[in-house]
Design a protein around this motif. Structure first.
Motif, mmCIF file in Angstrom:
data_model
loop_
_atom_site.group_PDB
_atom_site.id
_atom_site.type_symbol
_atom_site.label_atom_id
_atom_site.label_comp_id
_atom_site.label_asym_id
_atom_site.label_seq_id
_atom_site.Cartn_x
_atom_site.Cartn_y
_atom_site.Cartn_z
ATOM 1 N N THR A 12 0.824 -1.204 0.000
ATOM 2 C CA THR A 12 0.000 0.000 0.000
ATOM 3 C C THR A 12 0.859 1.254 0.000
ATOM 4 O OG1 THR A 12 -1.787 -1.115 1.194
ATOM 5 C CG2 THR A 12 -1.755 1.288 1.287
ATOM 6 N N SER A 13 0.561 2.140 -0.941
ATOM 7 C CA SER A 13 1.153 3.473 -0.937
ATOM 8 C C SER A 13 0.369 4.399 -0.019
ATOM 9 C CB SER A 13 1.179 4.040 -2.365
ATOM 10 O OG SER A 13 1.521 5.408 -2.356
ATOM 11 N N PHE A 14 -0.963 4.427 -0.225
ATOM 12 C CA PHE A 14 -1.813 5.270 0.613
ATOM 13 C C PHE A 14 -3.231 4.716 0.615
ATOM 14 C CE2 PHE A 14 -2.016 7.076 -3.650
ATOM 15 C CZ PHE A 14 -3.378 7.269 -3.841
ATOM 16 N N LEU A 15 -3.992 5.165 1.587
ATOM 17 C CA LEU A 15 -5.402 4.795 1.728
ATOM 18 C C LEU A 15 -6.263 6.013 1.455
ATOM 19 C CD1 LEU A 15 -4.893 2.839 5.024
ATOM 20 C CD2 LEU A 15 -5.819 1.775 2.969
ATOM 21 N N ASP A 16 -7.305 5.798 0.674
ATOM 22 C CA ASP A 16 -8.331 6.814 0.458
ATOM 23 C C ASP A 16 -9.605 6.252 1.073
ATOM 24 O OD1 ASP A 16 -10.115 8.685 -0.382
ATOM 25 O OD2 ASP A 16 -9.710 8.497 -2.520
ATOM 26 N N GLY A 17 -9.856 6.633 2.327
ATOM 27 C CA GLY A 17 -10.889 5.951 3.090
ATOM 28 C C GLY A 17 -10.427 4.537 3.387
ATOM 29 N N LYS A 18 -11.201 3.533 2.959
ATOM 30 C CA LYS A 18 -10.809 2.141 3.155
ATOM 31 C C LYS A 18 -10.093 1.556 1.943
ATOM 32 C CE LYS A 18 -14.485 0.986 6.452
ATOM 33 N NZ LYS A 18 -15.646 0.085 6.728
ATOM 34 N N ASP A 19 -10.096 2.276 0.833
ATOM 35 C CA ASP A 19 -9.498 1.760 -0.398
ATOM 36 C C ASP A 19 -8.005 2.061 -0.442
ATOM 37 O OD1 ASP A 19 -12.001 0.949 -1.145
ATOM 38 O OD2 ASP A 19 -12.359 2.634 -2.521
ATOM 39 N N ALA A 20 -7.213 1.023 -0.727
ATOM 40 C CA ALA A 20 -5.756 1.153 -0.767
ATOM 41 C C ALA A 20 -5.272 1.173 -2.211
ATOM 42 C CB ALA A 20 -5.097 -0.004 -0.022
ATOM 43 N N THR A 21 -4.311 2.047 -2.501
ATOM 44 C CA THR A 21 -3.650 2.110 -3.802
ATOM 45 C C THR A 21 -2.193 1.700 -3.617
ATOM 46 O OG1 THR A 21 -5.072 3.899 -4.594
ATOM 47 C CG2 THR A 21 -2.952 3.642 -5.693
ATOM 48 N N GLY A 22 -1.664 0.917 -4.561
ATOM 49 C CA GLY A 22 -0.267 0.508 -4.447
ATOM 50 C C GLY A 22 0.178 -0.360 -5.597
ATOM 51 N N VAL A 23 1.209 -1.144 -5.356
ATOM 52 C CA VAL A 23 1.762 -2.066 -6.353
ATOM 53 C C VAL A 23 1.481 -3.494 -5.897
ATOM 54 C CG1 VAL A 23 3.534 -0.531 -7.280
ATOM 55 C CG2 VAL A 23 4.038 -1.869 -5.245
ATOM 56 N N MET A 24 1.331 -4.398 -6.881
ATOM 57 C CA MET A 24 0.943 -5.763 -6.548
ATOM 58 C C MET A 24 1.652 -6.760 -7.455
ATOM 59 S SD MET A 24 -2.905 -7.247 -5.914
ATOM 60 C CE MET A 24 -3.554 -7.334 -7.575
ATOM 61 N N ASN A 25 2.210 -7.799 -6.850
ATOM 62 C CA ASN A 25 2.804 -8.925 -7.572
ATOM 63 C C ASN A 25 1.939 -10.156 -7.379
ATOM 64 O OD1 ASN A 25 4.980 -7.351 -8.288
ATOM 65 N ND2 ASN A 25 6.394 -8.240 -6.803
ATOM 66 N N GLY A 26 1.766 -10.912 -8.449
ATOM 67 C CA GLY A 26 1.013 -12.155 -8.362
ATOM 68 C C GLY A 26 1.693 -13.247 -9.149
ATOM 69 N N GLY A 27 1.343 -14.476 -8.831
ATOM 70 C CA GLY A 27 1.917 -15.593 -9.567
ATOM 71 C C GLY A 27 1.391 -16.921 -9.088
ATOM 72 N N LEU A 28 1.827 -17.956 -9.787
ATOM 73 C CA LEU A 28 1.452 -19.326 -9.453
ATOM 74 C C LEU A 28 2.385 -19.938 -8.419
ATOM 75 C CD1 LEU A 28 0.839 -20.452 -13.134
ATOM 76 C CD2 LEU A 28 -0.937 -20.218 -11.388
ATOM 77 N N THR A 29 3.479 -19.228 -8.119
ATOM 78 C CA THR A 29 4.529 -19.754 -7.258
ATOM 79 C C THR A 29 4.582 -18.989 -5.943
ATOM 80 O OG1 THR A 29 5.815 -20.288 -9.237
ATOM 81 C CG2 THR A 29 6.996 -20.289 -7.142
ATOM 82 N N THR A 30 4.710 -19.706 -4.852
ATOM 83 C CA THR A 30 4.841 -19.078 -3.544
ATOM 84 C C THR A 30 6.220 -18.419 -3.419
ATOM 85 O OG1 THR A 30 3.444 -20.814 -2.587
ATOM 86 C CG2 THR A 30 4.741 -19.470 -1.052
ATOM 87 N N PRO A 31 6.280 -17.115 -3.126
ATOM 88 C CA PRO A 31 7.584 -16.469 -2.997
ATOM 89 C C PRO A 31 8.311 -16.898 -1.726
ATOM 90 C CG PRO A 31 5.841 -14.909 -2.487
ATOM 91 C CD PRO A 31 5.168 -16.165 -2.965
ATOM 92 N N LEU A 32 9.641 -16.919 -1.823
ATOM 93 C CA LEU A 32 10.461 -17.172 -0.636
ATOM 94 C C LEU A 32 10.352 -16.029 0.355
ATOM 95 C CD1 LEU A 32 13.920 -18.514 -1.884
ATOM 96 C CD2 LEU A 32 12.306 -19.707 -0.393
ATOM 97 N N SER A 33 10.306 -14.816 -0.185
ATOM 98 C CA SER A 33 10.239 -13.636 0.677
ATOM 99 C C SER A 33 9.534 -12.512 -0.071
ATOM 100 C CB SER A 33 11.644 -13.177 1.090
ATOM 101 O OG SER A 33 12.389 -12.751 -0.050
#
Length: 265
Positions: A103-124
């Motif tokens: 999360t970069s910031f919250l506008d009320g309850k809504d969060a804006t930011g960057v997101m990574n996704g994938g089929l693989t569980t990250p180590l960290s």
């Protein structure tokens, strides 16, 4: 025409209003994880999607495009993503994907930011908050970093997904790049550094290469790159690039999706 004092007063009250509107989370509240993935390692031949989704504002059109690209991808790197009542619901439709959101910031309850996704569980998973902040809104930009085990390799892959500072002096944008570079320099395996760098002038484009090339990171070239402003990039080290594409036919965001296919060297 407004006099100087009136302009100053208007700017003051605008700034106060915006500052009151946005909330910057404490470090312990920055990361959000959702979804379930089961793979322990990333395949040695994989595809990446990089896309500033403009907060999914196009709704059904964006969801349609997202659901075309995501199943083809092993890793998905999004900027201007959201934790709201829409984007996560669409992301959770992707079977066996897990998601990490900073999360970069919250506008009320809504969060804006960057997101990574994938089929693989990250180590960290870790994040970096930009040293500088955007003017008026006084909000930072974020980088999220995921580390993955790769099949047939004793080294791990580090992914850094950036949303670069925009309406600031070049100096502050450069400081953010240097902040990320200091982390990437410590990683001995392959690296992908990608996202919306907000590199809208020649100085910003030049110092990206100046900072990242000495770390062995090279900017991918896209054969169909006729963008007027080159804001979004993929830098890579330690991987062979199989294919790249900018999807100019996609109009559900003001940024075009970038895709790239890689394999271990």
């Amino acid at each position: 025409m407004l006099k100087g004092w009136a302009v100053s007063a208007l700017l003051f009250f605008t700034t106060v209003t915006v500052h009151a509107k946005y909330t910057i989370p404490d470090d312990r509240d920055v990361l959000t994880q959702f979804g379930t993935c089961h793979q322990e390692y990333l395949p040695a031949h994989f595809q990446v999607l990089v896309w500033n989704i403009k907060k999914g504002e196009a709704k059904a059109d964006w969801a349609r495009d997202f659901e075309i690209f995501t199943p083809r991808s092993d890793l998905v790197l999004l900027q201007e993503s959201m934790i709201d009542n829409f984007v996560p619901a669409i992301a959770l439709r992707q079977k066996d994907f897990c998601w990490d959101f900073a999360t970069s910031f919250l506008d009320g309850k809504d969060a804006t930011g960057v997101m990574n996704g994938g089929l693989t569980t990250p180590l960290s998973v870790q994040f970096l908050r930009s040293p500088g902040r955007e003017p008026i809104a006084n909000t930072p930009k974020m980088v999220i970093l995921n580390e993955y085990v790769i099949a047939n390799s004793q080294e791990t892959l580090l992914i850094a997904n950036i949303h670069g500072l925009n309406f600031v002096q070049n100096k502050l944008n450069r400081e953010q790049i240097l902040q990320v570079a200091a982390v990437l320099k410590k990683h001995t395996g392959p690296v992908i550094f990608a996202g919306d760098f907000n590199s809208w002038n020649q100085d910003r484009l030049a110092y990206l290469d100046e900072i990242l090339n000495p770390l062995g990171l090279q900017k991918l070239k896209f054969k169909n790159d006729h963008r007027r402003l080159k804001l979004d990039h993929i830098y890579v080290r330690g991987l062979t690039t199989v294919d790249t594409n900018i999807h100019h036919d996609i109009n559900s965001s003001d940024h075009k999706p970038l895709t790239a296919e890689f394999r271990l060297q």
